[in-house]
Design a protein around this motif. Structure first.
Motif, PDB file in Angstrom:
ATOM      1  N   PRO A 124     -17.200  37.262 -20.820  1.00 19.28           N
ATOM      2  CA  PRO A 124     -16.892  36.161 -19.597  1.00 19.28           C
ATOM      3  C   PRO A 124     -15.615  36.686 -18.975  1.00 19.28           C
ATOM      4  CG  PRO A 124     -17.373  35.249 -21.825  1.00 19.28           C
ATOM      5  CD  PRO A 124     -17.128  36.606 -22.080  1.00 19.28           C
ATOM      6  N   PRO A 125     -15.424  36.177 -17.738  1.00 17.06           N
ATOM      7  CA  PRO A 125     -14.414  36.618 -16.901  1.00 17.06           C
ATOM      8  C   PRO A 125     -13.091  36.230 -17.207  1.00 17.06           C
ATOM      9  CG  PRO A 125     -16.161  35.508 -15.438  1.00 17.06           C
ATOM     10  CD  PRO A 125     -16.540  35.523 -16.770  1.00 17.06           C
ATOM     11  N   GLU A 126     -13.127  35.183 -18.141  1.00 16.96           N
ATOM     12  CA  GLU A 126     -11.711  34.973 -18.549  1.00 16.96           C
ATOM     13  C   GLU A 126     -11.234  35.463 -19.622  1.00 16.96           C
ATOM     14  OE1 GLU A 126     -14.983  32.199 -20.388  1.00 16.96           O
ATOM     15  OE2 GLU A 126     -14.486  32.898 -18.407  1.00 16.96           O
ATOM     16  N   HIS A 127     -12.004  36.514 -20.325  1.00 16.74           N
ATOM     17  CA  HIS A 127     -11.645  37.426 -21.196  1.00 16.74           C
ATOM     18  C   HIS A 127     -11.607  38.808 -20.937  1.00 16.74           C
ATOM     19  CE1 HIS A 127     -12.380  34.490 -24.686  1.00 16.74           C
ATOM     20  NE2 HIS A 127     -13.129  34.111 -23.984  1.00 16.74           N
ATOM     21  N   LEU A 128     -11.765  39.309 -19.552  1.00 18.40           N
ATOM     22  CA  LEU A 128     -11.580  40.594 -19.287  1.00 18.40           C
ATOM     23  C   LEU A 128     -10.297  41.310 -19.550  1.00 18.40           C
ATOM     24  CD1 LEU A 128     -13.707  40.580 -15.862  1.00 18.40           C
ATOM     25  CD2 LEU A 128     -14.545  41.829 -18.414  1.00 18.40           C
ATOM     26  N   GLU A 129      -9.077  40.208 -19.443  1.00 18.71           N
ATOM     27  CA  GLU A 129      -7.987  40.934 -19.729  1.00 18.71           C
ATOM     28  C   GLU A 129      -7.299  41.001 -21.211  1.00 18.71           C
ATOM     29  OE1 GLU A 129      -5.811  42.868 -17.868  1.00 18.71           O
ATOM     30  OE2 GLU A 129      -7.312  42.824 -16.408  1.00 18.71           O
ATOM     31  N   ARG A 130      -7.927  39.974 -21.766  1.00 18.20           N
ATOM     32  CA  ARG A 130      -7.675  39.781 -23.183  1.00 18.20           C
ATOM     33  C   ARG A 130      -8.273  40.746 -24.296  1.00 18.20           C
ATOM     34  NH1 ARG A 130      -7.804  33.936 -25.395  1.00 18.20           N
ATOM     35  NH2 ARG A 130      -6.498  34.864 -26.847  1.00 18.20           N
ATOM     36  N   ILE A 131      -9.460  41.268 -23.741  1.00 18.92           N
ATOM     37  CA  ILE A 131     -10.035  42.200 -24.622  1.00 18.92           C
ATOM     38  C   ILE A 131      -9.167  43.283 -25.056  1.00 18.92           C
ATOM     39  CG2 ILE A 131     -12.577  41.446 -23.834  1.00 18.92           C
ATOM     40  CD1 ILE A 131     -12.443  44.306 -22.193  1.00 18.92           C
ATOM     41  N   TRP A 132      -8.125  43.440 -24.328  1.00 16.65           N
ATOM     42  CA  TRP A 132      -7.242  44.643 -24.562  1.00 16.65           C
ATOM     43  C   TRP A 132      -6.120  44.503 -25.747  1.00 16.65           C
ATOM     44  CZ3 TRP A 132      -9.798  48.580 -22.741  1.00 16.65           C
ATOM     45  CH2 TRP A 132     -10.648  48.471 -21.389  1.00 16.65           C
TER      46      TRP A 132
END
Length: 794
Positions: free
Chosen positions: A588-596
């Motif tokens: 999901p778009p809201e997780h694209l930065e948090r996956i790192w």
């Protein structure tokens, strides 16, 4: 003259006729007396006629002499049709034709072809006839075709026969050139005066305007025609009695230059004008210009100065300025407080006169450096004036030096405390590094043995229950290995002890290794793993690059239930783009930065270990920053995700054969295994014998060398732990074994370092000896593949 001659001839004819009549008729005496009287009258008339003729001839001679002497003018008579009837020497000199050549010719010959074609000669004669005379200036032609500028006057002649014309022509070519030159000079002067930035008036000694340039017209809104010849006070009555009139009269009467700046108001606007009067031979020249913008800028500068002073007085820093003679020109109140001196006692004084103790001090030398090098200098030093730690910033300027300083005694104390804390932190970091190295080694050793023994057990376990238990044991150990690898990798990255070894890395063998490692895993999950051939070469760290790609592939395997996984590379400028795409659940778009982030997983709230620990992508991000290999992601929830890794392109090498099969057989090869951990050594011995190797095991380099001395067979491979007892290393063991079998013309004995070390020392030492490094814990499959690649290069 011709008329008089004709009249005389008529009278003589009549007299002869009368004589004949008298002689034939025999007239009486009275008649004879009458005739005699008539003859007397005739003779008197003839005498008068002769005298008149003589006078006319004399007058005609004088006229001819005058015409002949008028050599500066061409005097020509023309008949009614414009033909030449007379021609003076001046005409010959100016026009070139002799009188004999020109008489009877049409006067059109000394006009230009253009004027002749336009009928100008006839038009000039018609104008003379209509107006009594005609004056004109134009170009004329000489006999030789040369042109000259002439001034012509044409007069009609009234002689009772329709008359002709008298044409007087004067060559004004030289005069016209002079006039043109004068006009050009005047025009250039006018252009110069019109181009200057100031308004200008020239005034004669009667205060009358003789010239005004365009800028003056723009300023006073009066055209030149409205001011020319008028006195100043007629044009501007408000000048009378003003200081403007006073300085004007002073410039005129005393012949001195005068000036003033005058403010005018009107129509709701303010106008500042600078007026300057300069004496000239004819009177005075007045220059004036609008300086409203400058005055406003000066007012703004004054206001800015006041604000600057206000700011300098309010800032927490002490501040002072010095001129080029090192004299104080400004001191703010904060400086007064620090020095304990009033500014009135310091302004205008030389720095070292006011504070003799500064000479030779570090702050004073910083002042001199700023002047010498003409750039800002900052220094922290103990002040010789106030005996406190002072931070001084010195800025060179056009006026001298601007100096800010502040008491930093408290900050210095804090810095000292911070330095002590930093030293303590560095010691802690060193301790952490040692702990990581010890933890890595001590944790990996037993795990390495377990992994080897699980593989050894496989052919000895019978029945489904035993095989299932062994499979679950293997999975548990794999999960433990992944956890340990990830945690230790993160610790190494956080500690900053990972030092890349950059080299040219062919990508095709890397892709083949990935395919061989993960295609069976993908197939077991019903997924299609497609690896595109790649002939490119990357400039990277071989081991770290493989780790990044493996983590991306493992991430794709965890989150893809159906479909396929694609691995490909393509060139983009000076970089190679390695892309791993899947048809999984997407992000999901809201997780694209948090996956790192560490331990962040999408769609795994239950922390299912089959989906990893959430460290793979965090490691990828850390390694991408370490290697400067930007990594990007794009994803569509429910359709899949694509990760792109951009690596610098290296030098392309010729394609080489792939690594040997992971399950390469020993085929009687001789392997020397060196490890100081008995359990790991036993596991290695068992697995190597299972693969078909003849094996020599040793707990130290000395033991290995001693055994090989007794049994001098040249090893095909040496596998040694890096950290051995008594501070010895595996690289030393390999070097000593190689020394036993130094045969000219043969390559050194192949060797591999198998280690649980996390620091860079092992990597550098192994590279110096030309040895590969395999990090513990390693699965038998991974070890087999590494050995296969090693033997494939022989």
């Amino acid at each position: 003259m011709d008329a008089l001659r004709a009249r005389l001839a008529v009278l003589e004819a009549e007299n002869a006729a009368l004589r004949r009549v008298v002689e034939s008729s025999g007239a009486k005496a009275d008649d004879l007396r009458t005739i005699a009287g008539l003859n007397d009258d005739l003779r008197a008339a003839l005498d008068d006629l002769e005298r008149s003729r003589s006078a006319h001839a004399e007058s005609e001679g004088r006229l001819r002499a005058i015409l002949d002497s008028a050599t500066e003018h061409a005097i020509v008579t023309l008949d009614v049709n414009g033909r030449v009837t007379s021609w003076n020497p001046g005409a010959t000199r100016i026009l070139g034709w002799s009188e004999a050549e020109i008489l009877g010719q049409d006067s059109v010959v000394f006009h230009t072809p253009e004027d002749a074609e336009a009928g100008i000669p006839a038009a000039l004669r018609a104008a003379a006839r209509a107006e009594g005379q005609c004056r004109d200036e134009r170009w004329f032609h000489r006999k030789d075709g040369a042109a000259f500028w002439g001034a012509a006057t044409i007069l009609p002649l009234l002689d009772g026969k329709g008359g002709g014309f008298l044409s007087i022509l004067y060559d004004r070519t030289r005069e016209r050139s002079v006039e043109n030159a004068i006009q050009e000079v005047q025009q250039r002067a006018t252009d110069v005066l019109d181009s200057i930035d100031e308004a200008f008036l020239s005034i004669d000694r009667e205060y009358r305007v003789t010239y005004q340039n365009r800028r003056a017209e723009e300023l006073d809104h009066l055209p030149l025609s409205a001011v020319l010849g008028r006195r100043l006070w007629e044009i501007w009555p408000e000048m009378v009695g003003s200081e403007v009139e006073a300085i004007c009269r002073r410039a005129m009467e005393e012949r001195v230059s005068t000036a003033l700046e005058k403010r005018f108001e009107g129509n709701g606007r303010e106008l500042w004008v600078e007026i300057r009067y300069h004496p000239t031979p004819e009177g005075i020249g007045c220059f004036f210009r609008n300086i409203t913008a400058r005055k406003r800028a000066e007012e703004a500068a004054a206001a800015q100065h006041a604000r600057t002073v206000e700011i300098l007085e309010s800032i927490s820093d002490a501040f002072y300025t010095l001129d080029h003679d090192w004299r104080f020109t400004y001191i703010n109140s904060k400086a007064e407080q620090i020095w304990g001196r009033k500014r009135e006692t310091l302004l205008g004084r030389v720095l070292w006169d006011a504070f003799p103790q500064v000479l030779g001090s570090e702050p004073f030398e910083a002042h001199r450096q700023a002047v010498r090098e003409n750039h800002m200098v900052t220094v922290e030093a103990l002040s010789p004036v106030v005996h406190q730690w002072i931070e001084t910033s010195i800025y060179p300027s056009a006026a001298g030096l601007s100096v800010y300083f502040r008491d930093i005694t408290g900050r210095r104390a804090a810095q000292d405390a911070l330095l002590r804390a930093k030293e303590a932190a560095e010691q802690a970091s060193i301790a952490k590094g040692k702990f990581l190295a010890a933890a890595s080694h001590d944790l990996r050793q037993p795990l390495q043995a377990l992994l080897l023994f699980v593989d050894v057990l496989k052919p000895h376990v019978q029945g489904s229950r035993g095989e299932s238990a062994l499979m679950h044991l293997a999975r548990g150990l794999d999960a433990l290995k992944d956890l340990l690898d990830s945690l230790l990798d993160m610790s190494r990255l956080d500690a900053g002890i990972v030092e890349p070894s950059i080299e040219d890395v062919p990508l095709q063998p890397l892709f083949e290794h990935i395919a061989a490692s993960y295609r069976p895993v993908a197939a077991a999950r019903g997924l299609d793993l497609r690896v595109e051939a790649c002939r490119g070469t990357a400039r990277s760290d071989r081991t770290l690059l493989v780790r990044m790609v493996r983590n991306l592939v493992e991430n794709a395997l965890r989150y893809t239930e159906t479909g396929r996984i694609d691995i490909e590379c393509r060139r983009a400028g000076d970089r190679l783009l390695i892309e791993v795409r899947d048809t999984g659940i997407g992000i999901p778009p809201e997780h694209l930065e948090r996956i790192w982030e560490e331990f962040h997983q999408v769609g795994n709230p239950e922390r299912d270990r089959n989906r990893g620990l959430g460290l793979g992508l965090a490691i990828v991000r850390r390694l991408s920053q370490l290697l400067d290999h930007p990594v990007g992601v794009r994803s569509v929830p429910g359709k899949g995700t694509a990760f792109t890794l951009a690596v610098p392109a290296g030098r392309t090498e010729s394609a080489s054969g792939g690594a040997a099969d992971d399950a390469v057989a020993g085929r009687g090869r001789f392997a020397v295994l060196v490890d100081d951990d008995a359990i790991v050594l036993l596991g290695l011995e068992t697995i190597f014998r299972e693969w078909g190797y003849e094996v020599l095991v040793a707990g130290s380099a000395d033991s290995a060398v001693e055994a090989l001395t007794r049994k001098p067979r040249r090893p095909d491979i040496v596998v040694a732990d890096y950290r051995l007892r008594e501070g010895r290393t595996g690289t030393e063991a390999v070097a000593r074994i190689r020394a036993l079998f130094e045969d000219s013309g043969r390559e050194p004995v192949p060797g591999v370092i198998l280690t649980g070390e996390t620091g860079p020392d092992c990597e550098r030492d192994a590279a110096a000896h030309g040895l590969g490094v395999i990090h513990k814990p390693v699965t038998p499959r991974q070890l087999s593949h590494a050995l296969g690649r090693l033997f494939s290069t022989e």
